[in-house]
Design an enzyme around this catalytic site. Structure first.
Site, PDB file in Angstrom:
ATOM      1  N   ASP A  54      45.758  41.792  42.438  1.00  0.00           N
ATOM      2  CA  ASP A  54      46.167  42.126  41.063  1.00  0.00           C
ATOM      3  C   ASP A  54      47.557  42.747  40.943  1.00  0.00           C
ATOM      4  O   ASP A  54      48.111  42.789  39.847  1.00  0.00           O
ATOM      5  CB  ASP A  54      45.152  43.095  40.429  1.00  0.00           C
ATOM      6  CG  ASP A  54      43.828  42.415  40.166  1.00  0.00           C
ATOM      7  OD1 ASP A  54      43.827  41.175  40.031  1.00  0.00           O
ATOM      8  OD2 ASP A  54      42.800  43.112  40.087  1.00  0.00           O
ATOM      9  N   ASP A  68      48.332  45.784  40.759  1.00  0.00           N
ATOM     10  CA  ASP A  68      48.247  46.739  39.656  1.00  0.00           C
ATOM     11  C   ASP A  68      48.332  48.194  40.101  1.00  0.00           C
ATOM     12  O   ASP A  68      47.944  49.092  39.360  1.00  0.00           O
ATOM     13  CB  ASP A  68      46.932  46.517  38.882  1.00  0.00           C
ATOM     14  CG  ASP A  68      45.712  46.640  39.785  1.00  0.00           C
ATOM     15  OD1 ASP A  68      45.883  46.703  41.018  1.00  0.00           O
ATOM     16  OD2 ASP A  68      44.593  46.670  39.259  1.00  0.00           O
ATOM     17  N   ARG A  79      48.079  16.728  26.722  1.00  0.00           N
ATOM     18  CA  ARG A  79      47.064  17.732  26.378  1.00  0.00           C
ATOM     19  C   ARG A  79      47.633  19.147  26.482  1.00  0.00           C
ATOM     20  O   ARG A  79      48.630  19.382  27.154  1.00  0.00           O
ATOM     21  CB  ARG A  79      45.898  17.650  27.378  1.00  0.00           C
ATOM     22  CG  ARG A  79      44.963  16.523  27.084  1.00  0.00           C
ATOM     23  CD  ARG A  79      43.902  16.438  28.161  1.00  0.00           C
ATOM     24  NE  ARG A  79      42.979  15.365  27.849  1.00  0.00           N
ATOM     25  CZ  ARG A  79      42.296  14.680  28.752  1.00  0.00           C
ATOM     26  NH1 ARG A  79      42.425  14.946  30.029  1.00  0.00           N
ATOM     27  NH2 ARG A  79      41.468  13.735  28.379  1.00  0.00           N
ATOM     28  N   ASP A  98      42.387  50.353  43.620  1.00  0.00           N
ATOM     29  CA  ASP A  98      42.317  51.713  43.070  1.00  0.00           C
ATOM     30  C   ASP A  98      40.940  52.348  43.258  1.00  0.00           C
ATOM     31  O   ASP A  98      40.847  53.543  43.510  1.00  0.00           O
ATOM     32  CB  ASP A  98      42.746  51.723  41.597  1.00  0.00           C
ATOM     33  CG  ASP A  98      41.782  50.981  40.704  1.00  0.00           C
ATOM     34  OD1 ASP A  98      41.446  49.829  41.023  1.00  0.00           O
ATOM     35  OD2 ASP A  98      41.341  51.543  39.682  1.00  0.00           O
ATOM     36  N   THR A 101      45.142  44.204  47.122  1.00  0.00           N
ATOM     37  CA  THR A 101      44.533  43.616  45.919  1.00  0.00           C
ATOM     38  C   THR A 101      45.437  42.504  45.402  1.00  0.00           C
ATOM     39  O   THR A 101      46.671  42.651  45.424  1.00  0.00           O
ATOM     40  CB  THR A 101      44.312  44.669  44.806  1.00  0.00           C
ATOM     41  OG1 THR A 101      44.144  43.982  43.557  1.00  0.00           O
ATOM     42  CG2 THR A 101      45.471  45.631  44.651  1.00  0.00           C
ATOM     43  N   GLY A 113      37.774  44.436  46.404  1.00  0.00           N
ATOM     44  CA  GLY A 113      38.156  43.021  46.366  1.00  0.00           C
ATOM     45  C   GLY A 113      39.024  42.641  47.554  1.00  0.00           C
ATOM     46  O   GLY A 113      39.914  43.394  47.923  1.00  0.00           O
ATOM     47  N   ARG A 132      31.245  46.372  47.913  1.00  0.00           N
ATOM     48  CA  ARG A 132      31.266  47.405  46.873  1.00  0.00           C
ATOM     49  C   ARG A 132      30.106  48.318  47.261  1.00  0.00           C
ATOM     50  O   ARG A 132      29.003  47.834  47.526  1.00  0.00           O
ATOM     51  CB  ARG A 132      31.016  46.807  45.492  1.00  0.00           C
ATOM     52  CG  ARG A 132      31.821  45.520  45.265  1.00  0.00           C
ATOM     53  CD  ARG A 132      32.969  45.691  44.313  1.00  0.00           C
ATOM     54  NE  ARG A 132      33.622  44.395  44.111  1.00  0.00           N
ATOM     55  CZ  ARG A 132      34.908  44.238  43.861  1.00  0.00           C
ATOM     56  NH1 ARG A 132      35.706  45.271  43.766  1.00  0.00           N
ATOM     57  NH2 ARG A 132      35.421  43.049  43.672  1.00  0.00           N
ATOM     58  N   MET A 142      42.919  35.338  37.516  1.00  0.00           N
ATOM     59  CA  MET A 142      42.266  36.650  37.632  1.00  0.00           C
ATOM     60  C   MET A 142      43.159  37.754  37.064  1.00  0.00           C
ATOM     61  O   MET A 142      44.365  37.567  36.920  1.00  0.00           O
ATOM     62  CB  MET A 142      41.911  36.930  39.080  1.00  0.00           C
ATOM     63  CG  MET A 142      40.673  36.171  39.517  1.00  0.00           C
ATOM     64  SD  MET A 142      40.149  36.660  41.149  1.00  0.00           S
ATOM     65  CE  MET A 142      38.509  35.927  41.170  1.00  0.00           C
ATOM     66  N   ARG A 197      41.541  41.472  35.419  1.00  0.00           N
ATOM     67  CA  ARG A 197      40.725  42.069  34.350  1.00  0.00           C
ATOM     68  C   ARG A 197      41.503  43.125  33.581  1.00  0.00           C
ATOM     69  O   ARG A 197      41.354  43.279  32.388  1.00  0.00           O
ATOM     70  CB  ARG A 197      39.452  42.692  34.939  1.00  0.00           C
ATOM     71  CG  ARG A 197      38.259  41.760  34.804  1.00  0.00           C
ATOM     72  CD  ARG A 197      37.060  42.322  35.494  1.00  0.00           C
ATOM     73  NE  ARG A 197      37.311  42.420  36.922  1.00  0.00           N
ATOM     74  CZ  ARG A 197      36.585  43.137  37.772  1.00  0.00           C
ATOM     75  NH1 ARG A 197      35.584  43.853  37.332  1.00  0.00           N
ATOM     76  NH2 ARG A 197      36.860  43.155  39.050  1.00  0.00           N
TER      77      ARG A 197
END
Ligand code: ADP
Length: 325
Positions: free
Chosen positions: A131, A133, A166, A106, A129, A14, A75, A173, A175
């Site tokens: 993320d 993570d 509302r 990773d 990344t 990514g 990928r 993002m 996952r």
């Protein structure tokens, strides 16, 4: 460890804003120390299929402010197999390259770790990344910009949510990781944050929203990480609709979080990490990732970056609970 000859640089998996700053810093530092540097295009695909070009300092000019990656990414299924990695190694030999700098997440590090151990090359990973993570660094390249992009979207949505009274569910993002949701939710003043690291209790969330409503709140925002175990934003909307009867809207931020000009923090950490990667290679280090521990660049064995789970600070969850009342 053999003496380092030529160094290859690639971006894999990514993409994230700041990768170009890391490429620029690695290339220029390597050239400064007398190495020849090769840019490998489209990640491991380019290493296997020989999409490799020598880079000069000028080739990486004017990119520090650009999102995406000039080396492109991919990928690559073939690289998951030994034969694919063998092909990659053969190409490295062809260019007299025995060191690699891999900017990725990773998955990219798992591949690099295999390549290092099977073919005795030298390899250093840089955490790229959105993320955040990876164990071994406070922040990954791209995370800060992605948080800022999400914050901009949350602020805009808050305007319309308040006008119409509302509830908005905003999916960001992530996952397997709730970092992006956590930071953008706190920064955006969300009423709650739903992340994969904690069990989502719909009833508790609804009670909290109703309490806020009774206290005069005109709008509410929930930030959901795409990998939350309670489901995606639409599934969560359905669950909440069964309990409360407000108008609920869903907004999925998606790939806008990956793009854009990198913010200051990403440019700075990417630059420092790119520089440190070459110094590490020069010292003979291998199979490690460069990370930031507060303001210091540190090295962590690659394997630890994915085998140790980076934990979200539980005190942040408590703080959000108090502040969103
Ligand atoms: P990221 O690096 O962002 O986590 P991916 O998980 O897609 O992204 O990994 C990027 C690439 O790294 C994959 O396309 C593949 O070529 C390689 N890779 C991923 N996992 C492995 C693995 N377990 N073994 C070897 N190579 C891997």
């Amino acid at each position: 460890m053999k003496k380092t000859k030529n160094i290859g640089v690639l971006t894999s998996g990514g993409d994230g804003p700041g990768m170009n700053a890391a490429i620029r810093a690695s290339v220029r530092t390597a050239i400064y120390y007398g190495y020849k540097v090769f840019g490998i295009y489209q990640g491991y695909t380019g290493l296997i299929h020989d999409k490799i070009t020598e880079l000069t300092s000028r080739d990486v000019g004017g990119i520090i402010n650009r999102g995406g990656t000039i080396l492109q990414t991919s990928r690559c299924k073939e690289f998951r197999e030994y034969n694919g990695r063998k092909c990659a190694f053969e190409n490295m030999k062809k260019y007299d390259m025995n060191a690699l700098i891999v900017i990725g997440g990773d998955g990219s590090f798992r591949g690099l770790h295999d390549l290092i151990n099977e073919f005795k090359i030298q390899g250093i990973g840089l955490p790229g990344t959105i993320d955040n993570d990876l164990f071994g660094t406070d922040f990954t390249i791209g995370f800060d910009t992605a948080v800022n992009t999400a914050l901009d979207a949350i602020d805009r949505i808050r305007d319309t949510a308040t006008s119409h009274a509302r509830l908005f569910i905003i999916e960001v993002m992530g996952r397997h990781s709730g970092y992006l949701a956590e930071y953008s939710g706190i920064g955006g003043g969300a009423e709650d944050i739903l992340i994969p690291e904690t069990i989502t209790d719909i009833k508790k969330i609804c009670d909290k929203l109703e309490k806020g409503h009774r206290n005069g709140k005109r709008s509410s925002i929930l930030v959901v990480a795409e990998g939350d175990e309670a489901g995606n934003a639409f599934e969560i909307k359905k669950k909440i609709e069964k309990v409360v009867n407000w108008e609920i809207r869903v907004s999925i931020l998606g790939h806008i979080q990956r793009g854009g000009s990198p913010m200051a923090i990403d440019r700075l950490i990417a630059t420092r990490m790119g520089y440190e990667a070459v110094l590490a290679i020069k010292r003979g280090e291998t199979d490690k990732m460069v990370g930031m521990d507060k303001d210091t660049a540190i090295l962590t064995p690659l394997k630890k970056t994915w085998t140790i789970k980076k934990k979200i600070d539980p005190s942040l969850v408590k703080m959000l609970d108090i502040l969103s009342t």
